[in-house]
Scaffold this motif. Structure first.
Motif, PDB file in Angstrom:
ATOM      1  N   VAL B  28       4.728   7.442   2.008  1.00 49.16           N
ATOM      2  CA  VAL B  28       3.807   7.178   3.188  1.00 49.16           C
ATOM      3  C   VAL B  28       3.018   5.730   2.862  1.00 49.16           C
ATOM      4  CG1 VAL B  28       0.990   6.789   3.759  1.00 49.16           C
ATOM      5  CG2 VAL B  28       2.918   8.905   3.522  1.00 49.16           C
ATOM      6  N   LEU B  29       2.987   5.247   1.673  1.00 50.46           N
ATOM      7  CA  LEU B  29       2.778   3.784   1.188  1.00 50.46           C
ATOM      8  C   LEU B  29       4.024   3.139   2.075  1.00 50.46           C
ATOM      9  CD1 LEU B  29       1.716   3.876  -2.451  1.00 50.46           C
ATOM     10  CD2 LEU B  29       0.064   3.321  -0.814  1.00 50.46           C
ATOM     11  N   ALA B  30       5.272   3.264   1.653  1.00 50.02           N
ATOM     12  CA  ALA B  30       5.762   2.390   2.147  1.00 50.02           C
ATOM     13  C   ALA B  30       5.736   1.922   3.125  1.00 50.02           C
ATOM     14  CB  ALA B  30       6.897   3.133   1.834  1.00 50.02           C
ATOM     15  N   GLY B  31       5.616   3.214   3.883  1.00 49.52           N
ATOM     16  CA  GLY B  31       4.998   2.797   5.887  1.00 49.52           C
ATOM     17  C   GLY B  31       4.680   1.600   6.165  1.00 49.52           C
ATOM     18  N   ILE B  32       3.097   1.914   4.942  1.00 46.11           N
ATOM     19  CA  ILE B  32       2.069   0.418   5.435  1.00 46.11           C
ATOM     20  C   ILE B  32       2.392  -0.098   4.703  1.00 46.11           C
ATOM     21  CG2 ILE B  32       0.461   2.274   5.661  1.00 46.11           C
ATOM     22  CD1 ILE B  32      -1.151   2.998   3.377  1.00 46.11           C
ATOM     23  N   THR B  33       3.011  -0.724   3.650  1.00 46.01           N
ATOM     24  CA  THR B  33       2.855  -2.181   2.864  1.00 46.01           C
ATOM     25  C   THR B  33       4.131  -2.391   3.338  1.00 46.01           C
ATOM     26  OG1 THR B  33       3.511  -0.372   1.016  1.00 46.01           O
ATOM     27  CG2 THR B  33       4.122  -2.807   0.069  1.00 46.01           C
ATOM     28  N   ALA B  34       3.344  -4.073   3.637  1.00 45.92           N
ATOM     29  CA  ALA B  34       3.313  -5.424   4.194  1.00 45.92           C
ATOM     30  C   ALA B  34       4.880  -5.193   4.032  1.00 45.92           C
ATOM     31  CB  ALA B  34       3.356  -7.110   3.877  1.00 45.92           C
ATOM     32  N   ASN B  35       5.700  -5.308   2.700  1.00 44.94           N
ATOM     33  CA  ASN B  35       7.037  -5.847   1.984  1.00 44.94           C
ATOM     34  C   ASN B  35       7.393  -4.760   0.738  1.00 44.94           C
ATOM     35  OD1 ASN B  35       9.569  -6.364   0.996  1.00 44.94           O
ATOM     36  ND2 ASN B  35       9.503  -8.763   2.026  1.00 44.94           N
ATOM     37  N   TYR B  36       7.688  -3.597   0.834  1.00 42.53           N
ATOM     38  CA  TYR B  36       8.634  -2.886   0.354  1.00 42.53           C
ATOM     39  C   TYR B  36       8.682  -3.544  -1.494  1.00 42.53           C
ATOM     40  CZ  TYR B  36       9.883   1.868  -2.207  1.00 42.53           C
ATOM     41  OH  TYR B  36       9.983   2.871  -2.810  1.00 42.53           O
ATOM     42  N   PHE B  37       9.966  -4.006  -0.965  1.00 43.22           N
ATOM     43  CA  PHE B  37      10.638  -4.597  -2.237  1.00 43.22           C
ATOM     44  C   PHE B  37       9.859  -5.770  -2.548  1.00 43.22           C
ATOM     45  CE2 PHE B  37      14.152  -3.295   1.318  1.00 43.22           C
ATOM     46  CZ  PHE B  37      14.830  -2.570   0.511  1.00 43.22           C
ATOM     47  N   ARG B  38       8.961  -6.032  -2.195  1.00 41.98           N
ATOM     48  CA  ARG B  38       7.770  -6.907  -3.352  1.00 41.98           C
ATOM     49  C   ARG B  38       6.448  -5.827  -3.149  1.00 41.98           C
ATOM     50  NH1 ARG B  38       6.197 -11.686   0.270  1.00 41.98           N
ATOM     51  NH2 ARG B  38       4.565 -11.406  -0.937  1.00 41.98           N
ATOM     52  N   GLY B  39       7.182  -5.155  -2.856  1.00 39.55           N
ATOM     53  CA  GLY B  39       5.650  -4.200  -3.340  1.00 39.55           C
ATOM     54  C   GLY B  39       4.155  -4.134  -3.183  1.00 39.55           C
ATOM     55  N   LEU B  40       3.487  -3.717  -3.445  1.00 42.20           N
ATOM     56  CA  LEU B  40       2.010  -3.200  -3.093  1.00 42.20           C
ATOM     57  C   LEU B  40       1.264  -4.966  -2.526  1.00 42.20           C
ATOM     58  CD1 LEU B  40       0.586   0.408  -3.949  1.00 42.20           C
ATOM     59  CD2 LEU B  40       1.217  -0.185  -2.257  1.00 42.20           C
ATOM     60  N   SER B  41       1.817  -5.546  -4.181  1.00 43.81           N
ATOM     61  CA  SER B  41       1.155  -7.104  -3.736  1.00 43.81           C
ATOM     62  C   SER B  41       1.681  -7.643  -2.118  1.00 43.81           C
ATOM     63  CB  SER B  41       1.916  -8.054  -5.101  1.00 43.81           C
ATOM     64  OG  SER B  41       3.028  -7.405  -5.266  1.00 43.81           O
ATOM     65  N   SER B  42       2.360  -7.031  -1.395  1.00 39.93           N
ATOM     66  CA  SER B  42       2.555  -7.671  -0.598  1.00 39.93           C
ATOM     67  C   SER B  42       1.701  -8.059   0.133  1.00 39.93           C
ATOM     68  CB  SER B  42       4.371  -7.842   0.107  1.00 39.93           C
ATOM     69  OG  SER B  42       3.843  -6.209   0.040  1.00 39.93           O
ATOM     70  N   GLY B  43       0.667  -6.639  -0.094  1.00 39.50           N
ATOM     71  CA  GLY B  43      -0.273  -5.905   1.030  1.00 39.50           C
ATOM     72  C   GLY B  43      -0.459  -4.999   2.311  1.00 39.50           C
ATOM     73  N   LEU B  44      -0.951  -4.873   2.688  1.00 39.71           N
ATOM     74  CA  LEU B  44      -0.986  -3.476   3.888  1.00 39.71           C
ATOM     75  C   LEU B  44      -1.260  -3.649   4.680  1.00 39.71           C
ATOM     76  CD1 LEU B  44      -3.333  -0.712   1.413  1.00 39.71           C
ATOM     77  CD2 LEU B  44      -0.779  -0.948   1.337  1.00 39.71           C
TER      78      LEU B  44
END
Lengths: 339, 262
Positions: B28-44
């Motif tokens: 679910v988080l992956a679906g709302i993460t701006a860039n999954y490979f950079r992680g949550l730090s890339s923003g929602l």
């Protein structure tokens, strides 16, 4: 509405006959009960009249002048009260009572006034808007009766309407039911296995056994003048006095019982309430058991005949078990059956 | 030692929950993460959910449409069938019941193959949404029949109907006034099961679908195979949002029907 049955019989599948060919006529406004042990065919007869079963070929069922033999139940205009009441759990008391009127497509206002009328007649006002599941057994029974009666049926058919209730309630509701049925004024056929119910409620009783009507008559007739051992024993629990007919009367193991002059050669019966303790009586017996029942004692007696007999004894005290007693029977209390 | 026996079950339960929930949350988080490979730090962001709608709106709508059509057909066939089976409990009824339940035991793939062999040559039908509908009806019908039949078996249907008949109701009125209202808890439980199964059905549909007719789960597989991970994950999110309320409603309705049975 008179009801005339001619040669009505019923066989289920290839089994034995549940009902032997039966003729029966019931007058307008009459309350007739079908009385008998379970499996005697009384419910089958009721269901045939209702149209819930189809009679064997050759039968004719007439409501007044109309031949209804081949009409399905929904076109016979009957009112039926089922043993389990069969109230619709998805409808309120009021809607249950109005269902038959709605099926007749009566105008709304007429249905409403008729439902209110029946609700008042059956004293169901406090429960009219309740769900069926929120009613007690006695209330359900009255709703079932009101529902069957509301469409002004030609005939009311009741299948053991009191048997789902507990004993205390049954007694109270029996008289209430009798009064309500009288006030309806319709022809009523009532199935029961309880002789007290049949005697208390009906104008005439038809006693059934093994798929046949054995005797039909008023409650008094059946009680006082049964015509067969089965009816004598089933209605009022009469007990056989088995003995040899000789000079002086009936020779029993416990003495000689004088018989009335008009007594035929048939078997002789007596009821427990007519067997009296009498110091000068002609019969001797031995007390086997004593049961105190409040208003009276019930004595089990042996050595009077080869079968155990019972006597009801009203009095402040009773003989003890093992004691020998003498007894008498009033001649008019003897039930002399035809051969 | 005492501490161990007390907390052991709790620990096992929590671990089991984590085992199930962590991948779900991650997806679910992956679906709302701006860039999954950079992680949550890339923003929602909801961008990916928007993309899913843009790419797969047709699939979502087709699935809803199929589920509703499937529901209509199973109601129309299933309720009268359950009624007929409940009215005549005999050997023949049991055989019929087993027959209706057969699709439960046969893999969806085999069922689909049979349908393709039978109707595959009829091009108009093969490429029409009603072809998938046939598969869904076959698969979900037993659930409707069973749910309704269980409720009908618990009430004294015969006497209730006789009561209505004695009051002048012809057969169709008895069905409408007495049978259907009293079977309603079973119908509700069956309906929710049918809709949930139809929306989530993949095996059969995967075989039966055409490129122009992708249902929700088929679209999900497609997005996993051909889109970037964020879109596939957002798709999972959309799927959850649709199916979880249905599942909860189904549980509630089944529990309600069970209460009537007891």
């Amino acid at each position: 509405m008179t009801l005339t049955l001619t040669c009505v019989a019923k066989t289920y599948g290839s089994g034995p006959r549940a009902l032997h060919p039966t003729d029966l006529r019931i007058e307008t406004g009459e309350i007739l009960s079908l009385l008998g042990p379970s499996g005697c065919g009384k419910t089958t007869l009721l269901r045939l009249i209702a149209g819930l079963e189809e009679a064997d070929p050759g039968a004719e069922i007439r409501f007044g002048d109309e031949d209804v033999t081949h009409l399905p139940v929904e076109r016979r205009h009957i009112g039926m009260v089922f043993q389990s009441y069969a109230l619709f759990p998805n409808m309120s008391v009021r809607d249950n009572i109005g269902y038959g009127l709605r099926m007749q497509r009566l105008p709304r206002a007429e249905i409403r006034s008729r439902v209110e009328e029946v609700i008042a007649l059956c004293r169901l006002e406090p429960y009219a808007d309740r769900a069926i599941t929120a009613l007690s057994g006695g209330q359900r029974q009255r709703v079932a009766l009101a529902r069957a009666f509301a469409p002004r049926p030609r005939i009311m058919l009741l299948d053991e309407p009191l048997s789902a209730l507990d004993a205390a309630l049954r007694l109270a509701l029996r008289d209430e039911l009798a009064a309500l049925l009288r006030s309806f004024g319709t022809t009523v056929i009532f199935v029961t296995h309880d002789q007290d119910e049949a005697l208390a409620i009906s104008d005439r009783v038809a006693v059934m056994e093994a798929g046949q009507i054995r005797q039909i008559g008023t409650p008094e007739e059946l009680y006082r003048a049964p015509r067969s051992p089965f009816v004598a024993e089933f209605v009022g629990h009469a007990m056989p006095l088995a003995g040899a007919r000789r000079v002086g009367g009936l020779h029993l193991a416990g003495g000689i019982l004088p018989l009335p002059a008009e007594a035929g050669p048939g078997p002789v019966y007596v009821r427990a309430e007519d067997l009296r303790l009498d110091p000068h009586g002609p019969l001797r017996a031995c007390v086997d058991s004593v049961t105190f029942l409040g208003t009276h004692y019930r004595l089990g007696l042996s050595a009077l005949t080869d079968q155990r007999l019972y006597a009801l004894h009203h009095g402040q005290s009773a003989p003890r078990v093992g004691e020998a007693v003498t007894l008498s029977i009033a001649p008019e209390a003897l039930i002399c059956l035809p051969l | 030692m005492k501490l161990l026996t007390r907390y052991m079950p709790l620990a096992v339960t929590l671990l089991a929950c984590a085992f199930l929930l962590v991948p779900t949350l991650q997806s679910v988080l992956a679906g709302i993460t701006a860039n999954y490979f950079r992680g949550l730090s890339s923003g929602l962001t909801l961008k990916w959910v928007g993309e899913v709608w843009g790419l797969y709106a047709d699939s979502i709508l087709l699935s809803i449409w199929l589920a509703l059509a499937c529901l209509a057909v199973t109601l129309l066939i299933g309720v009268p069938a359950a009624y007929a089976l409940a009215r005549a409990p005999g050997r023949l009824s049991r055989v019929l019941e087993e027959f209706i339940s057969l699709p439960l035991a046969i893999p969806g793939l085999a069922l689909a193959l049979a349908l393709l062999q039978l109707y595959g040559a009829q091009q108009g039908f093969r490429a029409h949404w009603s072809f998938i509908l046939v598969g869904h009806v076959l698969y979900t019908l037993p659930f409707m029949v069973r749910a309704v039949q269980a409720v009908l078996a618990a009430i004294d249907l015969k006497t209730l109907e006789e009561g209505a008949a004695s009051l002048g109701a012809p057969p169709w009125r008895r069905f409408v006034d007495i049978v259907v209202p009293n079977a309603l808890p079973g119908i509700l439980a069956g309906s929710l099961t049918v809709v949930t199964l139809s929306i989530g059905e993949f095996n059969l549909t995967w075989m039966l679908h055409t490129p122009l007719l992708k249902t929700l789960p088929v679209g999900l597989a497609d997005s996993y195979a051909s889109m970037r991970l964020e879109i596939a994950s957002a798709y999972t999110l959309v799927f959850f949002v649709m199916i979880v309320p249905l599942l909860m409603a189904m549980q509630w309705a089944t529990a309600r029907a069970q209460r009537i049975l007891s």
